[in-house]
Motif scaffolding. Structure first.
Motif, PDB file in Angstrom:
ATOM      1  N   ILE A   1       0.857  -1.189   0.000  1.00  0.00           N
ATOM      2  CA  ILE A   1       0.000   0.000   0.000  1.00  0.00           C
ATOM      3  C   ILE A   1       0.889   1.232   0.000  1.00  0.00           C
ATOM      4  O   ILE A   1       1.833   1.333   0.787  1.00  0.00           O
ATOM      5  CB  ILE A   1      -0.919   0.023   1.234  1.00  0.00           C
ATOM      6  CG1 ILE A   1      -1.933  -1.133   1.174  1.00  0.00           C
ATOM      7  CG2 ILE A   1      -1.664   1.354   1.328  1.00  0.00           C
ATOM      8  CD1 ILE A   1      -2.827  -1.215   2.398  1.00  0.00           C
ATOM      9  N   VAL A   2       0.607   2.193  -0.911  1.00  0.00           N
ATOM     10  CA  VAL A   2       1.336   3.460  -0.945  1.00  0.00           C
ATOM     11  C   VAL A   2       0.337   4.604  -0.910  1.00  0.00           C
ATOM     12  O   VAL A   2      -0.773   4.484  -1.442  1.00  0.00           O
ATOM     13  CB  VAL A   2       2.228   3.577  -2.198  1.00  0.00           C
ATOM     14  CG1 VAL A   2       3.221   2.424  -2.290  1.00  0.00           C
ATOM     15  CG2 VAL A   2       1.400   3.664  -3.467  1.00  0.00           C
TER      16      VAL A   2
ATOM     17  N   LEU B   1      -8.605   6.733   6.603  1.00  0.00           N
ATOM     18  CA  LEU B   1      -8.198   5.689   7.546  1.00  0.00           C
ATOM     19  C   LEU B   1      -9.152   4.508   7.525  1.00  0.00           C
ATOM     20  O   LEU B   1      -8.738   3.366   7.774  1.00  0.00           O
ATOM     21  CB  LEU B   1      -8.110   6.279   8.958  1.00  0.00           C
ATOM     22  CG  LEU B   1      -7.112   7.427   9.143  1.00  0.00           C
ATOM     23  CD1 LEU B   1      -7.009   7.802  10.616  1.00  0.00           C
ATOM     24  CD2 LEU B   1      -5.751   7.060   8.594  1.00  0.00           C
ATOM     25  N   GLY B   2     -10.423   4.762   7.204  1.00  0.00           N
ATOM     26  CA  GLY B   2     -11.364   3.659   7.095  1.00  0.00           C
ATOM     27  C   GLY B   2     -10.984   2.714   5.968  1.00  0.00           C
ATOM     28  O   GLY B   2     -11.025   1.482   6.124  1.00  0.00           O
ATOM     29  N   THR B   3     -10.616   3.267   4.825  1.00  0.00           N
ATOM     30  CA  THR B   3     -10.176   2.449   3.691  1.00  0.00           C
ATOM     31  C   THR B   3      -8.887   1.713   4.030  1.00  0.00           C
ATOM     32  O   THR B   3      -8.720   0.533   3.679  1.00  0.00           O
ATOM     33  CB  THR B   3      -9.975   3.326   2.445  1.00  0.00           C
ATOM     34  OG1 THR B   3     -11.224   3.920   2.083  1.00  0.00           O
ATOM     35  CG2 THR B   3      -9.446   2.509   1.287  1.00  0.00           C
ATOM     36  N   LEU B   4      -7.965   2.390   4.727  1.00  0.00           N
ATOM     37  CA  LEU B   4      -6.712   1.734   5.126  1.00  0.00           C
ATOM     38  C   LEU B   4      -7.004   0.539   6.030  1.00  0.00           C
ATOM     39  O   LEU B   4      -6.441  -0.552   5.835  1.00  0.00           O
ATOM     40  CB  LEU B   4      -5.805   2.735   5.841  1.00  0.00           C
ATOM     41  CG  LEU B   4      -4.482   2.168   6.399  1.00  0.00           C
ATOM     42  CD1 LEU B   4      -3.631   1.558   5.291  1.00  0.00           C
ATOM     43  CD2 LEU B   4      -3.702   3.247   7.145  1.00  0.00           C
TER      44      LEU B   4
ATOM     45  N   HIS C   1      -7.341  -5.355   6.441  1.00  0.00           N
ATOM     46  CA  HIS C   1      -8.138  -6.492   6.917  1.00  0.00           C
ATOM     47  C   HIS C   1      -8.362  -7.532   5.824  1.00  0.00           C
ATOM     48  O   HIS C   1      -8.289  -8.743   6.089  1.00  0.00           O
ATOM     49  CB  HIS C   1      -9.485  -5.986   7.438  1.00  0.00           C
ATOM     50  CG  HIS C   1     -10.383  -7.070   7.961  1.00  0.00           C
ATOM     51  ND1 HIS C   1     -10.123  -7.766   9.136  1.00  0.00           N
ATOM     52  CD2 HIS C   1     -11.546  -7.591   7.457  1.00  0.00           C
ATOM     53  CE1 HIS C   1     -11.067  -8.661   9.328  1.00  0.00           C
ATOM     54  NE2 HIS C   1     -11.948  -8.577   8.326  1.00  0.00           N
ATOM     55  N   VAL C   2      -8.620  -7.071   4.591  1.00  0.00           N
ATOM     56  CA  VAL C   2      -9.022  -8.014   3.538  1.00  0.00           C
ATOM     57  C   VAL C   2      -7.878  -8.405   2.605  1.00  0.00           C
ATOM     58  O   VAL C   2      -7.977  -9.405   1.890  1.00  0.00           O
ATOM     59  CB  VAL C   2     -10.185  -7.440   2.703  1.00  0.00           C
ATOM     60  CG1 VAL C   2     -11.376  -7.136   3.594  1.00  0.00           C
ATOM     61  CG2 VAL C   2      -9.762  -6.195   1.926  1.00  0.00           C
TER      62      VAL C   2
ATOM     63  N   LEU D   1      -1.360   9.028  14.914  1.00  0.00           N
ATOM     64  CA  LEU D   1      -1.447   8.015  15.966  1.00  0.00           C
ATOM     65  C   LEU D   1      -2.372   6.874  15.558  1.00  0.00           C
ATOM     66  O   LEU D   1      -2.079   5.700  15.822  1.00  0.00           O
ATOM     67  CB  LEU D   1      -1.943   8.657  17.263  1.00  0.00           C
ATOM     68  CG  LEU D   1      -0.926   9.506  18.038  1.00  0.00           C
ATOM     69  CD1 LEU D   1      -1.625  10.281  19.153  1.00  0.00           C
ATOM     70  CD2 LEU D   1       0.175   8.623  18.627  1.00  0.00           C
ATOM     71  N   ASP D   2      -3.486   7.210  14.895  1.00  0.00           N
ATOM     72  CA  ASP D   2      -4.420   6.170  14.439  1.00  0.00           C
ATOM     73  C   ASP D   2      -3.767   5.271  13.385  1.00  0.00           C
ATOM     74  O   ASP D   2      -3.963   4.046  13.389  1.00  0.00           O
ATOM     75  CB  ASP D   2      -5.688   6.814  13.867  1.00  0.00           C
ATOM     76  CG  ASP D   2      -6.561   7.438  14.944  1.00  0.00           C
ATOM     77  OD1 ASP D   2      -6.404   7.050  16.124  1.00  0.00           O
ATOM     78  OD2 ASP D   2      -7.387   8.310  14.619  1.00  0.00           O
ATOM     79  N   VAL D   3      -3.003   5.865  12.485  1.00  0.00           N
ATOM     80  CA  VAL D   3      -2.301   5.077  11.471  1.00  0.00           C
ATOM     81  C   VAL D   3      -1.302   4.137  12.136  1.00  0.00           C
ATOM     82  O   VAL D   3      -1.220   2.946  11.794  1.00  0.00           O
ATOM     83  CB  VAL D   3      -1.586   6.000  10.464  1.00  0.00           C
ATOM     84  CG1 VAL D   3      -0.587   5.205   9.611  1.00  0.00           C
ATOM     85  CG2 VAL D   3      -2.594   6.691   9.557  1.00  0.00           C
TER      86      VAL D   3
END
Length: 468
Positions: free
Chosen positions: A194-195, A227-230, A235-236, A262-264
């Motif tokens: 992922i980039v 962040l939701g997409t990340l 996950h998948v 921090l979330d990342v």
């Protein structure tokens, strides 16, 4: 031609560089043209062969010349008429167009056009040559000289738990070489990475050439990462590695908030994937940066890469890598690559760090970049208001511009090229067709007298290339 009396402020290789440029400028043919040999130029210009070789190496890196084994150096063919490409590799077209004489190049990303350390670096080299004569220099230091590796380790250390040592640092001939080597060490062929997007075209090409499946994570319109997409992708998908910037992502010129950072870090730690941090522009933030990503993620699954070129210039093209893990394989790969690096130049760069001269230079460079960006904002508002959207960049030497109306950006590129102007279309910064309505524009124009005229030309090209 005798160079020793030319501009006292110049070093010999700079005068040689200009002389070869003048020779290349005389070439106006589609056929390749052989340039004088090292020995011929050394005799003609009364300088050492090593000085000629260094000037040629800079020109080769810039894409102006190329070498042929056992034959010599050649100037890349420059057509007598402006090119009229309608297909092919766009990146090759941008590079070829930028080599044409008389072209205004606004496609680059060269912060050191505003301020460099050429003089101090080469002065230190001369001093070090006296201290370290050739016969006392070690035969081989495949991972870089200890002094520079130690200086970088100290610079990246932020706490007793976030610390680096000289043995964790690896220095290569250039950033491309270091990234190529890294794909081997991490075994990235056939894996998923992922980039963030837009992403530097050098990184994308390295991953593409290595057979990596690249998933692009675009920056959102509000200047944040999704962040939701990340989270969903981690996950998948069987993600082997995530590549993110340390603080500011270029060419977008955006940076995550402290909370998002921090979330990342939490997500990356949760899924246990490798993190590759791009710190190429980490030293060029206009304001005091947030805590870099490397100080928030698991250091045992972290690698950091960068280059000196963006802060020192083409005289310091070396790339470098920091990693606590895989030391045996990294050492083996660096030994196999046999990067030929000047130990004296590496020691000179180390002295710039140790003396504080680098920090002083960076303060000046950041200030000049910010001032230049502010001037570019005024010009964009004057000539392109309503046609382009943009945010004031937080670092670096470019603007990321988006068209407010649908346009054929390749047609914009071609129309500008006919007017001897080169820009970088946004599609160069994606492998999956993103950013078709964007372009990257340099703001290190360094007093370019016709910049206002150039922006008027861009405005007209955008109008003529509107779709529908």
């Amino acid at each position: 031609m005798i160079l020793r009396g030319e501009r006292q402020a110049d070093f010999a290789y700079q005068a040689v560089y200009r002389y070869i440029i003048s020779l290349i400028g005389e070439v106006s043919t589609d056929a390749r043209v052989k340039l004088p040999s090292l020995r011929q130029l050394a005799t003609r210009l009364s300088v050492s062969i090593s000085t000629i070789q260094y000037a040629y190496s800079l020109l080769e890196k810039e894409g102006r010349v190329y070498s042929v084994a056992k034959s010599g150096y050649y100037a890349w063919p420059i057509p007598t008429q402006p090119p009229t490409w309608t297909g092919g590799d766009l990146l090759d077209r941008v590079y070829a167009a930028a080599r044409r004489p008389g072209v205004v190049v606004l496609s680059g990303d060269e912060p050191t056009l505003l301020a460099s350390l050429d003089g101090p670096l080469l002065k230190l080299e001369r001093e070090l040559v006296r201290q370290y004569p050739r016969h006392l220099q070690p035969w081989s230091q495949p991972c870089g000289v200890w002094e520079l590796r130690d200086a970088l380790a100290a610079r990246y250390t932020s706490s007793p738990t976030r610390c680096w040592h000289a043995d964790d640092v690896y220095i290569g001939a250039d950033l491309r070489g270091v990234l190529d080597l890294l794909t081997e060490v991490l075994g990235l062929r056939g894996t998923t990475v992922i980039v963030e997007s837009p992403c530097d075209w050098l990184i994308l090409r390295v991953l593409q050439d290595a057979g990596v499946r690249v998933i692009e994570l675009p920056w959102l319109a509000d200047g944040n990462l999704d962040l939701g997409t990340l989270d969903h992708l981690l996950h998948v998908e069987a993600v082997h590695l995530v590549l993110l910037s340390s603080t500011i992502s270029l060419p977008s010129g955006l940076g995550m908030s402290a909370g998002d950072r921090l979330d990342v870090a939490r997500l990356l730690d949760q899924y246990g994937c490798w993190v590759l941090e791009n710190d190429t522009f980490g030293e060029l933030n206009f304001k005091l940066p947030h805590t870099p990503l490397r100080d928030l993620v698991n250091p045992e699954r972290l690698m950091v890469f960068s280059t000196f070129e963006k802060i020192l210039g083409s005289e310091a093209p070396y790339g470098y890598l920091l990693s606590r893990r895989m030391s045996r394989e990294l050492q083996r790969q660096f030994l196999l690559r046999s990067f030929r690096l000047s130990s004296i130049r590496q020691r000179a760069i180390a002295r710039l760090y140790q003396s504080g001269r680098m920090d002083q230079h960076l303060r000046t460079l950041r200030q000049q970049l910010r001032q230049q960006a502010e001037q570019m904002v005024e010009r964009l508002e004057l000539h392109l208001a309503g046609q382009l959207t943009y945010r004031m960049p937080l670092a670096g030497a470019t603007f990321w511009l988006g068209s407010t109306r649908p346009v054929d950006m390749r047609q914009v590129f071609q129309r500008l090229l006919a007017q001897h102007v080169v820009v970088a279309p946004g599609e160069l910064f994606s492998l999956s067709g993103l950013h078709q309505q964007h372009l990257r524009l340099s703001h290190t124009f360094h007093g370019q007298p016709n910049l206002d005229d150039t922006l008027v030309t861009l405005s007209e090209a955008l109008r003529q290339a509107q779709i529908g």
